[in-house]
Design a protein around this motif. Structure first.
Motif, PDB file in Angstrom:
ATOM      1  N   GLY A 792     -13.355 -13.196 -43.124  1.00  0.00           N
ATOM      2  CA  GLY A 792     -13.205 -14.256 -42.133  1.00  0.00           C
ATOM      3  C   GLY A 792     -12.530 -13.763 -40.867  1.00  0.00           C
ATOM      4  O   GLY A 792     -11.741 -12.817 -40.883  1.00  0.00           O
ATOM      5  N   PHE A 793     -12.848 -14.393 -39.765  1.00  0.00           N
ATOM      6  CA  PHE A 793     -12.243 -14.042 -38.478  1.00  0.00           C
ATOM      7  C   PHE A 793     -12.504 -15.156 -37.477  1.00  0.00           C
ATOM      8  O   PHE A 793     -13.342 -16.030 -37.678  1.00  0.00           O
ATOM      9  N   TRP A 794     -11.757 -15.110 -36.377  1.00  0.00           N
ATOM     10  CA  TRP A 794     -11.943 -16.033 -35.255  1.00  0.00           C
ATOM     11  C   TRP A 794     -12.673 -15.306 -34.141  1.00  0.00           C
ATOM     12  O   TRP A 794     -12.510 -14.105 -33.948  1.00  0.00           O
ATOM     13  N   SER A 795     -13.447 -16.050 -33.357  1.00  0.00           N
ATOM     14  CA  SER A 795     -14.046 -15.487 -32.137  1.00  0.00           C
ATOM     15  C   SER A 795     -13.961 -16.506 -31.014  1.00  0.00           C
ATOM     16  O   SER A 795     -14.021 -17.718 -31.250  1.00  0.00           O
ATOM     17  N   PHE A 796     -13.791 -15.987 -29.814  1.00  0.00           N
ATOM     18  CA  PHE A 796     -13.601 -16.815 -28.627  1.00  0.00           C
ATOM     19  C   PHE A 796     -14.563 -16.329 -27.543  1.00  0.00           C
ATOM     20  O   PHE A 796     -14.608 -15.128 -27.238  1.00  0.00           O
ATOM     21  N   ASP A 797     -15.315 -17.253 -26.964  1.00  0.00           N
ATOM     22  CA  ASP A 797     -16.281 -16.909 -25.918  1.00  0.00           C
ATOM     23  C   ASP A 797     -16.169 -17.901 -24.776  1.00  0.00           C
ATOM     24  O   ASP A 797     -16.037 -19.111 -25.005  1.00  0.00           O
ATOM     25  N   THR A 798     -16.240 -17.393 -23.568  1.00  0.00           N
ATOM     26  CA  THR A 798     -16.221 -18.278 -22.395  1.00  0.00           C
ATOM     27  C   THR A 798     -17.096 -17.682 -21.304  1.00  0.00           C
ATOM     28  O   THR A 798     -17.186 -16.459 -21.153  1.00  0.00           O
ATOM     29  N   THR A 799     -17.768 -18.550 -20.561  1.00  0.00           N
ATOM     30  CA  THR A 799     -18.659 -18.126 -19.494  1.00  0.00           C
ATOM     31  C   THR A 799     -18.415 -18.988 -18.259  1.00  0.00           C
ATOM     32  O   THR A 799     -18.387 -20.226 -18.351  1.00  0.00           O
ATOM     33  N   LEU A 800     -18.248 -18.333 -17.130  1.00  0.00           N
ATOM     34  CA  LEU A 800     -18.075 -19.022 -15.849  1.00  0.00           C
ATOM     35  C   LEU A 800     -19.247 -18.682 -14.947  1.00  0.00           C
ATOM     36  O   LEU A 800     -19.536 -17.507 -14.705  1.00  0.00           O
ATOM     37  N   ASN A 801     -19.937 -19.693 -14.466  1.00  0.00           N
ATOM     38  CA  ASN A 801     -21.021 -19.532 -13.489  1.00  0.00           C
ATOM     39  C   ASN A 801     -20.589 -20.164 -12.172  1.00  0.00           C
ATOM     40  O   ASN A 801     -20.251 -21.351 -12.126  1.00  0.00           O
ATOM     41  N   LEU A 830     -17.845 -24.030 -16.187  1.00  0.00           N
ATOM     42  CA  LEU A 830     -17.172 -23.253 -17.224  1.00  0.00           C
ATOM     43  C   LEU A 830     -17.571 -23.780 -18.595  1.00  0.00           C
ATOM     44  O   LEU A 830     -17.426 -24.970 -18.876  1.00  0.00           O
ATOM     45  N   ASN A 831     -18.082 -22.893 -19.437  1.00  0.00           N
ATOM     46  CA  ASN A 831     -18.388 -23.209 -20.830  1.00  0.00           C
ATOM     47  C   ASN A 831     -17.503 -22.352 -21.733  1.00  0.00           C
ATOM     48  O   ASN A 831     -17.186 -21.206 -21.391  1.00  0.00           O
ATOM     49  N   ALA A 832     -17.114 -22.878 -22.877  1.00  0.00           N
ATOM     50  CA  ALA A 832     -16.273 -22.124 -23.806  1.00  0.00           C
ATOM     51  C   ALA A 832     -16.556 -22.562 -25.234  1.00  0.00           C
ATOM     52  O   ALA A 832     -16.968 -23.706 -25.478  1.00  0.00           O
ATOM     53  N   GLN A 833     -16.328 -21.627 -26.155  1.00  0.00           N
ATOM     54  CA  GLN A 833     -16.552 -21.927 -27.563  1.00  0.00           C
ATOM     55  C   GLN A 833     -15.577 -21.135 -28.424  1.00  0.00           C
ATOM     56  O   GLN A 833     -15.285 -19.973 -28.146  1.00  0.00           O
ATOM     57  N   ILE A 834     -15.069 -21.775 -29.461  1.00  0.00           N
ATOM     58  CA  ILE A 834     -14.229 -21.137 -30.471  1.00  0.00           C
ATOM     59  C   ILE A 834     -14.935 -21.300 -31.815  1.00  0.00           C
ATOM     60  O   ILE A 834     -15.348 -22.406 -32.168  1.00  0.00           O
ATOM     61  N   SER A 835     -15.093 -20.216 -32.532  1.00  0.00           N
ATOM     62  CA  SER A 835     -15.737 -20.305 -33.841  1.00  0.00           C
ATOM     63  C   SER A 835     -14.885 -19.619 -34.897  1.00  0.00           C
ATOM     64  O   SER A 835     -14.135 -18.686 -34.607  1.00  0.00           O
ATOM     65  N   ARG A 836     -15.023 -20.090 -36.107  1.00  0.00           N
ATOM     66  CA  ARG A 836     -14.279 -19.549 -37.235  1.00  0.00           C
ATOM     67  C   ARG A 836     -15.258 -19.199 -38.346  1.00  0.00           C
ATOM     68  O   ARG A 836     -15.951 -20.072 -38.875  1.00  0.00           O
ATOM     69  N   ASN A 837     -15.351 -17.904 -38.656  1.00  0.00           N
ATOM     70  CA  ASN A 837     -16.113 -17.451 -39.809  1.00  0.00           C
ATOM     71  C   ASN A 837     -15.161 -17.403 -40.998  1.00  0.00           C
ATOM     72  O   ASN A 837     -14.262 -16.550 -41.046  1.00  0.00           O
ATOM     73  N   PHE A 838     -15.350 -18.295 -41.945  1.00  0.00           N
ATOM     74  CA  PHE A 838     -14.479 -18.305 -43.119  1.00  0.00           C
ATOM     75  C   PHE A 838     -14.830 -17.155 -44.060  1.00  0.00           C
ATOM     76  O   PHE A 838     -13.975 -16.601 -44.726  1.00  0.00           O
ATOM     77  N   ASN A 839     -16.104 -16.813 -44.101  1.00  0.00           N
ATOM     78  CA  ASN A 839     -16.622 -15.656 -44.832  1.00  0.00           C
ATOM     79  C   ASN A 839     -18.023 -15.408 -44.292  1.00  0.00           C
ATOM     80  O   ASN A 839     -18.370 -15.920 -43.223  1.00  0.00           O
ATOM     81  N   LYS A 840     -18.823 -14.651 -44.998  1.00  0.00           N
ATOM     82  CA  LYS A 840     -20.168 -14.357 -44.523  1.00  0.00           C
ATOM     83  C   LYS A 840     -21.122 -15.541 -44.668  1.00  0.00           C
ATOM     84  O   LYS A 840     -22.230 -15.506 -44.144  1.00  0.00           O
ATOM     85  N   LYS A 841     -20.688 -16.581 -45.354  1.00  0.00           N
ATOM     86  CA  LYS A 841     -21.578 -17.690 -45.655  1.00  0.00           C
ATOM     87  C   LYS A 841     -21.301 -18.951 -44.835  1.00  0.00           C
ATOM     88  O   LYS A 841     -22.197 -19.762 -44.638  1.00  0.00           O
ATOM     89  N   ILE A 842     -20.072 -19.130 -44.375  1.00  0.00           N
ATOM     90  CA  ILE A 842     -19.707 -20.384 -43.712  1.00  0.00           C
ATOM     91  C   ILE A 842     -19.095 -20.087 -42.341  1.00  0.00           C
ATOM     92  O   ILE A 842     -18.199 -19.243 -42.222  1.00  0.00           O
TER      93      ILE A 842
END
Length: 893
Positions: A792-801, A830-842
């Motif tokens: 599991g891990f966290w990821s953070f993405d943001t885009t500014l146009n 500005l768009n942004a997203q935070i996602s959390r992979n709990f494991n390879k399945k979720i």
């Protein structure tokens, strides 16, 4: 004259094809050892000097295909090949000749066939395996030789797993000493990093990627023997990289591939967008697949229907060839809403080509091509569920299932459903900011792959779509008849069915020679109304493309030749006018590819015999030159033509009270001539090290000159939408520079700037094309945390146009309260997203769009009187909705 030229071209291509197919296909094939292009040149040269009529050497297959001459046998030819330094199945090269070959040509003379087999990545390496960087057979020879010099009894390096298996006597040497010796000759490994000057002096084919993870486990640190590796390698952003993992005593090693990468081997400017890139934003359909891409501009085209359009190189979407599985997809009646018909979760990859694409894909590409590949590859069964919802009443669900049936057959089921149920009116004008409605979209793919044994492969697909949308004023009731409606409404009902097949055959013993045949049938029906204005249309399309590919002499000279056929049957009703036409377009094409040590040239041409637009000649040229492996220049030039579907492609202006006027010019399609344009481009790609990590800058310039164009004139009168052929000049200049770098592990940065100069000679004089900002800026940031024990891990993405000011259509003749300024304001989204992979399945994610909440307050002109003369919902230059938030869930079974 045109008829004479056409016959001359046809005759030449016919003779050329006869010559190619008349060659004797029963040639002999032999195993011959070699490494690189220098080996290839030497082997083929020795064979021809010995009397071979033709000689083609495959580095990948280690085979020489011969057609012996009258004065020499295959045995005599192979003897001469061995004398030139290359072991083969009949003769072994003299040792002194082999030793005298350049270093990059020193193939492995002891290599057993089993050692060349491709293996799957190992999850865990064995005790005597160690990770060592390398690329090719030359690397293998160098690594194993260094290991033996350091005391190893034997050493076997595997390029696929990037591991060396050592056998040594621990009383005489150690793994530490052996790995240090391997680093001394230029190869990074899990304990030692090679000196920069040694690495740089390796042959070009041996310059491996030093940025992949296991070279950074202990970068440039010399460990004492027995030191335990405790540092955990941080994975790259898993949503922007394709990954494979290995473990070293608790150390997670992640090799990665950029989710958006520029194909360095292609002569054209081709970007490969991995499906991982699409997870960085709310990618619900193809129109939202380019939010994190700087090349494609995405904008709203209408304040009532809420549709989005793509623009590339400063020109509208219609000038870009949009294909699916390399088959024509979003064109004709699907132009306005087709981007909504390819769900983001169905996409396996996207190939984006700037400038003229290959002639084998047709004649319609002017500014480039965007090809979408659907999910269809899996070694094990995999079923995924995606659920999505935003805070304004939009919900989506996707089910994808990819599974092998046996070792040759596999199948894919794709199901998508979406619905928009809430009344969203953020600017309080009484109109829905986006339409309400539902879509059901289902597809089935069946794949057959037996290329290795029989040479055959085939892909079959079928897709059905039903899409219903209602827009307009909030009080609109679709159940009432139009003439009894007190409110302004828009209804769009679309049914679409398509079936396709692609079948190919690779000639046995000739991996360079193949034939492929693609066929597709599409039925598209749209029934729609915009207030009191009706627009209905039906389209039947059949497309067929036959391509033969082979070589001339050797694989440095490749060619493709073939024939295509396109049938478009259109029936449109606008108001009371019923317009029918059939477009029938047989065509032939040929393309030649010349490959040198540092350059690639692709030259192609096609001739199409359009029953309404006449004979069209389409040449295209792409050239790539590698100054170094890190500095690449590309040049391109080409011609494209298309027939304009003026009603289907301009539906964003139907939600207005503009009267449609077509000024005929003697053409056979709406009285208009076809659109013809030339596109020229140049780009320079430079890779370098920054912060000890790989960085790249690419700058490109493209110019498009229209020889003829169907202009859409919004300036002649605010109450008119006028179509006519160009009389004068029309051009688009596009400049873009993009910089990708990683300041520290797991943090990726993409910066871009774009400049557009797009002008045309309208009836009223030369003007900038409206709704096209001259200046645009782009920033994308992506970061991921370390994986935990469960993956599991966290990821953070943001885009500014950032979008600069745009010229708006002239509305000066309207009353003052219904006039727009000459230019819009600049704005940022500005768009942004935070996602959390709990494991390879979720995986769960939450995000926001247009977080700056900039929106166009006057998106609809005279919205209080939608049946009046000044009502216009097509004057859109910015978002029409404020900040919007969403949540989603991905589950894989």
């Amino acid at each position: 004259m045109k008829l004479y030229i056409s016959r001359l071209i046809l005759g030449t291509l016919f003779l050329f094809t006869q010559f190619i197919f008349a060659q004797d296909l029963s040639k002999n094939q032999f195993k011959v050892k070699g490494n690189c292009e220098m080996c290839k040149t030497r082997i083929e040269g020795a064979a021809k000097k010995a009397g071979a009529k033709t000689a083609v050497y495959s580095i990948d297959l280690q085979t020489l295909t011969l057609e012996p001459g009258d004065q020499a046998s295959a045995d005599e030819i192979l003897k001469k090949v061995a004398e030139a330094g290359h072991d083969n199945e009949k003769y072994k090269a003299p040792n002194e000749t082999y030793e005298g070959l350049p270093g990059c040509c020193h193939y492995d003379r002891d290599l057993q066939p089993a050692a060349t087999e491709v293996h799957e990545h190992h999850t865990h390496k064995k005790e005597n395996e160690f990770y060592v960087k390398g690329n090719c057979i030359s690397c293998k020879t160098r690594i194993e030789k260094a290991a033996k010099e350091a005391g190893a009894n034997s050493a076997d390096w595997n390029a696929e797993t990037q591991t060396v298996t050592l056998n040594f006597d621990s009383s005489k040497t150690s793994s530490d000493k052996i790995l240090k010796k391997i680093a001394d000759v230029g190869h990074d490994n899990e304990k030692y990093k090679a000196a920069d000057d040694v690495y740089k002096n390796l042959p070009g084919c041996c310059l491996y990627d030093r940025d992949s993870a296991f070279s950074e486990v202990n970068p440039s640190v010399h460990h004492e023997e027995g030191t335990k590796h405790e540092e955990q390698q941080t994975p790259p952003n898993a949503e922007s990289h394709s990954q494979h993992e290995k473990k070293i005593d608790g150390v997670v090693v992640t090799g990665s591939k950029a989710a958006t990468s520029l194909n360095k081997k292609e002569a054209g400017l081709v970007f490969n967008i991995d499906k991982k890139e699409l997870l960085k934003a709310a990618c619900c359909n193809l129109s939202e697949s380019f939010e994190t891409n700087a090349t494609v501009d995405v904008s709203f085209s209408n304040a009532v229907t809420g549709t989005k359009q793509l623009k590339m190189l400063g020109l509208d979407q219609k000038y870009t060839s949009l294909t699916k599985e390399q088959l024509p997809e979003i064109r004709g009646l699907a132009s306005a809403y087709g981007l909504n018909f390819i769900p983001g979760r169905w996409i396996e990859s996207i190939q984006l080509t700037k400038g003229g694409s290959t002639v084998t894909n047709g004649y319609e590409s002017i500014t480039g091509q965007i090809n979408t590949e659907l999910l269809k590859n899996a070694k094990t069964p995999e079923t995924s569920l995606n659920l999505f919802s935003d805070f304004n009443g939009r919900a989506e669900a996707n089910i994808t299932s990819v599974a092998p049936i046996n070792d040759k057959w596999s199948q894919t089921f794709l199901l998508h459903g979406n619905g928009t149920f809430g009344n969203t009116d953020m600017n309080h004008d009484g109109f829905l900011d986006r339409p309400k409605g539902t879509q059901i979209n289902a597809a089935y793919l069946l794949n057959y792959n037996d290329l290795e044994k029989s040479g055959f492969g085939s892909h079959f697909g079928i897709n059905f779509i039903r899409d219903e949308r209602t827009a307009g004023q909030i009080g609109f009731d679709k159940k009432l008849a139009q003439d009894k409606q007190p409110a302004y409404g828009v209804g769009i009902d679309i049914s679409r069915f398509q079936v396709w097949n692609k079948t190919g055959y690779v000639f046995q013993g000739k991996p360079y020679q193949s034939i492929g045949w693609m066929n597709q049938y599409v039925y598209h029906q749209q029934d729609s109304f915009f207030g009191l204005r009706n627009y209905n249309g039906k389209q039947h399309t059949y497309y067929s493309n036959l391509i033969f590919e082979s070589i001339i002499g050797n694989t440095n000279h490749k060619y493709k030749a073939g024939a295509s056929f396109l049938y478009d049957g259109y029936e449109e009703t606008y108001l009371t006018d019923n317009i029918k036409r059939n477009e029938i377009v047989p065509g032939i094409f040929a393309e030649y590819t010349l490959t040198g040590l540092k350059y690639t040239l692709v030259a192609g041409t096609r001739v199409d015999f359009h029953n309404l637009a006449g004979t069209q000649f389409t040449p295209r040229l792409n050239f790539k030159y590698d100054f170094t492996p890190q500095t690449i220049l590309r040049l391109s030039a080409g011609r494209g033509f298309r027939t304009a579907n003026v009603f289907a492609e301009s539906q964003q202006y139907f939600a207005s009270n503009r009267a449609v006027t077509i000024i005929p010019n003697g053409g056979d399609i709406y009285g208009l001539k076809p659109e013809i344009a030339w596109n020229y481009g140049a780009s320079l790609q430079q890779e370098f090290k920054l912060f000890g990590r790989k960085s790249s800058i690419i700058a490109d310039f493209f110019r498009t000159d229209f020889q003829d164009q169907v202009l859409v004139d919004l300036d002649k009168s605010p109450q008119q939408l006028t179509f006519y052929n160009l009389d004068g000049k029309s051009f688009a200049n596009s400049f873009q520079t993009q910089w990708d770098f990683t300041p520290f592990k797991n943090f990726d940065v993409r910066l871009a700037y774009k400049y557009y100069d797009v002008q045309a000679d309208y009836i009223g004089g030369r003007r900038e094309v409206p709704f096209m900002a001259k200046h645009r800026g782009f920033v994308n940031l992506a970061y991921a945390t370390n994986k935990n024990d469960k993956g599991g891990f966290w990821s953070f993405d943001t885009t500014l146009n950032w979008v600069g000011k745009q010229r708006l259509p002239d509305t000066s003749s309207n009353p003052a309260e219904f006039q727009l300024p000459a230019y819009s304001n600049s704005y940022a989204v500005l768009n942004a997203q935070i996602s959390r992979n709990f494991n390879k399945k979720i995986r769960a994610y939450v995000g926001g769009e247009n977080l700056t909440s900039y929106y166009q307050k006057n998106a609809i002109v005279d919205f209080r009187n939608p049946f009046g003369n000044y009502f216009d919902g097509g004057m859109v230059y910015a978002p029409i909705m404020k900040a919007n938030f969403y949540v989603g869930l991905d589950v894989t079974f």
